[in-house]
Scaffold this motif. Structure first.
Motif, PDB file in Angstrom:
ATOM      1  N   ALA A 268      28.288  49.286  36.855  1.00 30.52           N
ATOM      2  CA  ALA A 268      28.750  49.019  38.224  1.00 30.52           C
ATOM      3  C   ALA A 268      29.980  48.112  38.188  1.00 30.52           C
ATOM      4  O   ALA A 268      30.988  48.375  38.853  1.00 30.52           O
ATOM      5  CB  ALA A 268      27.627  48.387  39.039  1.00 30.52           C
ATOM      6  N   GLU A 269      29.900  47.059  37.373  1.00 35.10           N
ATOM      7  CA  GLU A 269      31.025  46.129  37.295  1.00 35.10           C
ATOM      8  C   GLU A 269      32.265  46.825  36.711  1.00 35.10           C
ATOM      9  O   GLU A 269      33.371  46.707  37.229  1.00 35.10           O
ATOM     10  CB  GLU A 269      30.653  44.912  36.436  1.00 35.10           C
ATOM     11  CG  GLU A 269      31.723  43.834  36.485  1.00 35.10           C
ATOM     12  CD  GLU A 269      31.531  42.736  35.439  1.00 35.10           C
ATOM     13  OE1 GLU A 269      30.541  42.768  34.687  1.00 35.10           O
ATOM     14  OE2 GLU A 269      32.419  41.854  35.375  1.00 35.10           O
ATOM     15  N   GLY A 270      32.038  47.587  35.632  1.00 36.49           N
ATOM     16  CA  GLY A 270      33.136  48.284  34.965  1.00 36.49           C
ATOM     17  C   GLY A 270      33.790  49.313  35.882  1.00 36.49           C
ATOM     18  O   GLY A 270      35.018  49.406  35.957  1.00 36.49           O
ATOM     19  N   ALA A 271      32.961  50.080  36.594  1.00 40.62           N
ATOM     20  CA  ALA A 271      33.500  51.133  37.468  1.00 40.62           C
ATOM     21  C   ALA A 271      34.307  50.512  38.611  1.00 40.62           C
ATOM     22  O   ALA A 271      35.370  51.020  38.989  1.00 40.62           O
ATOM     23  CB  ALA A 271      32.356  51.982  38.018  1.00 40.62           C
ATOM     24  N   HIS A 272      33.798  49.409  39.129  1.00 42.65           N
ATOM     25  CA  HIS A 272      34.489  48.698  40.206  1.00 42.65           C
ATOM     26  C   HIS A 272      35.858  48.193  39.728  1.00 42.65           C
ATOM     27  O   HIS A 272      36.878  48.395  40.392  1.00 42.65           O
ATOM     28  CB  HIS A 272      33.602  47.541  40.667  1.00 42.65           C
ATOM     29  CG  HIS A 272      34.210  46.716  41.753  1.00 42.65           C
ATOM     30  ND1 HIS A 272      34.297  47.158  43.049  1.00 42.65           N
ATOM     31  CD2 HIS A 272      34.799  45.496  41.721  1.00 42.65           C
ATOM     32  CE1 HIS A 272      34.912  46.231  43.775  1.00 42.65           C
ATOM     33  NE2 HIS A 272      35.229  45.211  42.998  1.00 42.65           N
ATOM     34  N   LEU A 273      35.863  47.562  38.558  1.00 37.85           N
ATOM     35  CA  LEU A 273      37.120  47.052  37.979  1.00 37.85           C
ATOM     36  C   LEU A 273      38.090  48.206  37.690  1.00 37.85           C
ATOM     37  O   LEU A 273      39.295  48.097  37.930  1.00 37.85           O
ATOM     38  CB  LEU A 273      36.836  46.324  36.664  1.00 37.85           C
ATOM     39  CG  LEU A 273      36.353  44.885  36.736  1.00 37.85           C
ATOM     40  CD1 LEU A 273      35.866  44.439  35.364  1.00 37.85           C
ATOM     41  CD2 LEU A 273      37.485  43.971  37.196  1.00 37.85           C
ATOM     42  N   GLU A 275      38.294  51.117  39.115  1.00 38.02           N
ATOM     43  CA  GLU A 275      38.842  51.670  40.349  1.00 38.02           C
ATOM     44  C   GLU A 275      39.988  50.797  40.870  1.00 38.02           C
ATOM     45  O   GLU A 275      41.047  51.300  41.258  1.00 38.02           O
ATOM     46  CB  GLU A 275      37.716  51.737  41.381  1.00 38.02           C
ATOM     47  CG  GLU A 275      37.906  52.815  42.420  1.00 38.02           C
ATOM     48  CD  GLU A 275      36.705  52.868  43.352  1.00 38.02           C
ATOM     49  OE1 GLU A 275      36.916  52.772  44.557  1.00 38.02           O
ATOM     50  OE2 GLU A 275      35.566  52.964  42.834  1.00 38.02           O
ATOM     51  N   ALA A 276      39.765  49.489  40.846  1.00 42.05           N
ATOM     52  CA  ALA A 276      40.798  48.560  41.309  1.00 42.05           C
ATOM     53  C   ALA A 276      42.036  48.635  40.403  1.00 42.05           C
ATOM     54  O   ALA A 276      43.170  48.666  40.887  1.00 42.05           O
ATOM     55  CB  ALA A 276      40.240  47.145  41.347  1.00 42.05           C
ATOM     56  N   ALA A 277      41.797  48.708  39.094  1.00 44.09           N
ATOM     57  CA  ALA A 277      42.913  48.738  38.148  1.00 44.09           C
ATOM     58  C   ALA A 277      43.747  49.996  38.314  1.00 44.09           C
ATOM     59  O   ALA A 277      44.968  49.994  38.138  1.00 44.09           O
ATOM     60  CB  ALA A 277      42.383  48.638  36.715  1.00 44.09           C
ATOM     61  N   LEU A 278      43.073  51.095  38.674  1.00 46.32           N
ATOM     62  CA  LEU A 278      43.764  52.371  38.830  1.00 46.32           C
ATOM     63  C   LEU A 278      44.714  52.338  40.026  1.00 46.32           C
ATOM     64  O   LEU A 278      45.682  53.102  40.079  1.00 46.32           O
ATOM     65  CB  LEU A 278      42.722  53.483  39.017  1.00 46.32           C
ATOM     66  CG  LEU A 278      43.116  54.915  38.655  1.00 46.32           C
ATOM     67  CD1 LEU A 278      43.578  55.017  37.216  1.00 46.32           C
ATOM     68  CD2 LEU A 278      41.943  55.861  38.899  1.00 46.32           C
ATOM     69  N   ARG A 279      44.434  51.453  40.979  1.00 44.99           N
ATOM     70  CA  ARG A 279      45.299  51.349  42.163  1.00 44.99           C
ATOM     71  C   ARG A 279      46.459  50.382  41.958  1.00 44.99           C
ATOM     72  O   ARG A 279      47.374  50.336  42.760  1.00 44.99           O
ATOM     73  CB  ARG A 279      44.467  50.900  43.379  1.00 44.99           C
ATOM     74  CG  ARG A 279      43.638  52.034  43.981  1.00 44.99           C
ATOM     75  CD  ARG A 279      43.179  51.683  45.382  1.00 44.99           C
ATOM     76  NE  ARG A 279      42.348  50.486  45.385  1.00 44.99           N
ATOM     77  CZ  ARG A 279      41.013  50.524  45.302  1.00 44.99           C
ATOM     78  NH1 ARG A 279      40.383  51.672  45.225  1.00 44.99           N
ATOM     79  NH2 ARG A 279      40.313  49.420  45.301  1.00 44.99           N
ATOM     80  N   MET A 280      46.387  49.581  40.875  1.00 40.28           N
ATOM     81  CA  MET A 280      47.437  48.575  40.660  1.00 40.28           C
ATOM     82  C   MET A 280      48.684  49.237  40.072  1.00 40.28           C
ATOM     83  O   MET A 280      48.600  50.233  39.367  1.00 40.28           O
ATOM     84  CB  MET A 280      46.927  47.469  39.724  1.00 40.28           C
ATOM     85  CG  MET A 280      45.851  46.604  40.351  1.00 40.28           C
ATOM     86  SD  MET A 280      44.999  45.557  39.149  1.00 40.28           S
ATOM     87  CE  MET A 280      46.192  44.270  38.928  1.00 40.28           C
ATOM     88  N   ARG A 281      49.841  48.661  40.392  1.00 42.36           N
ATOM     89  CA  ARG A 281      51.107  49.166  39.838  1.00 42.36           C
ATOM     90  C   ARG A 281      51.853  48.031  39.174  1.00 42.36           C
ATOM     91  O   ARG A 281      51.866  46.939  39.715  1.00 42.36           O
ATOM     92  CB  ARG A 281      51.974  49.791  40.946  1.00 42.36           C
ATOM     93  CG  ARG A 281      51.408  51.081  41.531  1.00 42.36           C
ATOM     94  CD  ARG A 281      51.378  52.196  40.495  1.00 42.36           C
ATOM     95  NE  ARG A 281      50.725  53.404  40.998  1.00 42.36           N
ATOM     96  CZ  ARG A 281      49.411  53.634  40.937  1.00 42.36           C
ATOM     97  NH1 ARG A 281      48.611  52.750  40.383  1.00 42.36           N
ATOM     98  NH2 ARG A 281      48.892  54.743  41.411  1.00 42.36           N
ATOM     99  N   PRO A 282      52.494  48.233  37.999  1.00 40.74           N
ATOM    100  CA  PRO A 282      52.544  49.499  37.269  1.00 40.74           C
ATOM    101  C   PRO A 282      51.168  49.878  36.719  1.00 40.74           C
ATOM    102  O   PRO A 282      50.372  49.012  36.366  1.00 40.74           O
ATOM    103  CB  PRO A 282      53.521  49.199  36.132  1.00 40.74           C
ATOM    104  CG  PRO A 282      53.504  47.725  35.963  1.00 40.74           C
ATOM    105  CD  PRO A 282      53.219  47.151  37.313  1.00 40.74           C
TER     106      PRO A 282
END
Lengths: 411, 124
Positions: A268-273, A275-282
């Motif tokens: 749960a923690e990993g998936a949450h992180l 998902e957030a990381a995938l939205r960050m740029r670059p």
């Protein structure tokens, strides 16, 4: 107040105190000596005076005081007298922010690109994680003398090149962080793959790598997508540790793993992180890899895995990273989405291109697809090719089992 | 963990070539370092050895003891002393060894202690 209490303080504070003492004293060995002095002073004083309100500040101050005292006694040499003046004038900051920066300084200097990667790993594990030389040697199945030399040489190099003990400027931050993350990932992968020999009692390098990533995350002021992604990736992979091998120590493929053994909280923690990381740029490569791991880890069953999403993520990853290993992983995912024939074509093309011919997983993946297509002879040849490239016990046994299932004994 | 620091050095090339004042200073420094290690809780025992001219080598073979003289190995650097220390790990031991004053003249061999396993006595 007993020895156990000081032990606890050592575990909690010794790395932080060391990081600050290195800054104050300007030298690893002098700082380590001072750290020992400080804890010796604690064992003498705390039983009578009680544990100070801020043990960390107390230890830093005691270590620094004893170091200066020691240097005075040795200061027959003018050179040391000069250093001494600098140290005595140095600021004595023990508030939260400089302490966090000292820990960052320590991590960045241990993972300095001027040090060879194996030295970065050994130095980081010893100085930042507090592992003993002998424990690092056991974890890497190396001789303690080899690791000790590596650490001594790395420290000498830091001294000789006068590598700065500082947090990199924002301009250099990304590049320097990249080196730190590579070291953390090297540590994790060593623990994850246990790449040489049988698994034995080893220091949990995976847990150390995750701890380091968390520490780094707590120390950096700006969230970094690489770091968020790497932490997510490690958490998601580590969450499956109890299901990856059977009680005999043999490998269980992800499709056959008992998903009830997976660590749900870590997923749960990993998936949450992720998902957030995938939205960050670059967008960072680790973030995409973490999203792929999350797609596997959050599927309720192997059949329910979202292969279309995984192939899409690999496409994205392949744009950023042209490594043939990524292309191989993409081919395996493609075989799951579109059937073995599609994946086989890709893998054959990759093998024909050359760089993967010595990579055991390329032959093992090819063998698996051939097996699923019912091409038994070709599958057998590919498993034998994989076996020839494999040293590790559990991996060898896995390939041998597959060969036996095809009705032919391993060579 | 315990480590032994075996101090090897070439007496002829070093001590013999020193002035009496230098020799005196080396003695003072060596004793001071032992004291420092003691104060730090690192010292178990430190001893210097007589020169190897006075060595007797003892062997028992087939129940018979033989005693011969001379150093065990003919090298320029001879075992001149040892410091048994308590250190956190091998690198900590190396750091302590580097502080031994004779490290400037000779070689310190740092070795971890080996614990001889206790074997059960066979029955009867």
């Amino acid at each position: 107040m007993d020895q156990g209490c000081i032990e606890t303080v050592w575990r909690q504070e010794s790395r932080r105190v060391l990081a600050t003492l290195i800054r104050l004293l300007g030298d690893f060995d002098r700082a380590e000596e001072a750290l020992n002095d400080a804890f010796l002073a604690a064992t003498e004083r705390w039983p009578q005076d009680g544990v100070p309100a801020n043990p960390r500040a107390w230890l830093v101050s005691a270590g620094r005081f004893r170091a200066i005292d020691r240097m005075r006694r040795r200061s027959r040499f003018a050179r040391i007298a000069g250093t001494l003046a600098v140290i005595e004038e140095g600021e004595m900051a023990t508030t939260a922010e400089p302490i966090a920066d000292d820990q960052l300084r320590l991590i960045f200097v241990c993972c300095h690109p001027e040090l060879p990667p194996d030295a970065q790993v050994a130095l980081t594990l010893r100085e930042t994680c507090g592992l003993l030389t002998e424990e690092i040697a056991a974890a890497y199945l190396a001789r303690p003398a080899t690791i000790a030399q590596r650490i001594v040489r790395a420290k000498a190099r830091i001294r000789d090149l006068a590598l700065p003990y500082e947090v990199p400027e924002p301009k250099q931050m990304l590049q320097r962080l990249d080196a730190v993350l590579r070291t953390i990932y090297l540590i994790f992968n060593e623990g994850y793959a246990a790449s040489h020999g049988e698994t034995a009692v080893r220091v949990d390098l995976c847990a150390e790598a995750i701890r380091l990533a968390r520490l780094l995350r707590g120390l950096l002021r700006e969230p970094q997508s690489e770091l968020e992604g790497l932490l997510a990736l490690m958490l998601l992979n580590h969450a499956r540790r109890n299901a990856r091998t059977d009680p005999a120590g043999d490998i269980v493929l992800i499709a056959d793993q008992d998903r009830s053994l997976w660590d749900r909280a870590a997923i749960a923690e990993g998936a949450h992180l992720a998902e957030a990381a995938l939205r960050m740029r670059p967008l960072a490569g680790y973030a995409i890899e973490a999203a792929i791991a999350a797609a596997h880890a959050t599927a309720p069953t192997a059949e329910a895995t979202d292969w279309a999403r995984i192939v899409g993520l690999y496409d994205l990853l392949a744009q950023a990273d042209t490594s043939p290993v990524i292309a191989l992983n993409r081919a395996v995912a493609l075989a799951m989405r579109d059937g073995p024939e599609a994946g086989l074509g890709e893998i054959d093309a990759l093998l024909a291109a050359g760089p993967l011919t010595g990579f055991r997983y390329a032959h093992a993946a090819r063998a698996d697809l051939l097996r699923r297509l019912g091409r038994r002879d070709a599958a057998r040849e590919a498993y034998v090719a994989a076996l020839e490239l494999t040293q590790q016990g559990p991996e060898r046994r896995f390939l041998e089992r597959r060969l036996r299932a095809l009705g032919s004994p391993p060579p | 963990m315990r480590y032994i620091c075996l101090v090897h050095f070439d007496v002829q090339a070093t001590i013999a070539a020193m002035s009496p004042a230098e020799q005196r200073q080396l003695d003072i420094d060596s004793l001071a370092y032992d004291e420092e290690l003691k104060a730090n809780g690192n010292l178990v025992v430190a001893e210097a050895l007589q020169p190897p001219e006075n060595v007797v080598l003892v062997r028992v073979r087939n129940g018979a003891m033989s005693a011969t003289d001379g150093p065990f190995i003919e090298t320029k650097e001879q075992l001149a002393g040892f410091v048994l220390i308590e250190a956190r790990d091998l690198n900590d031991a190396v750091r302590i060894a580097a502080g031994i004053p004779l490290a400037k003249y000779g070689t310190i061999e740092v070795r971890a202690m080996y614990e001889i396993p206790q074997h059960e006595q066979p029955a009867g």
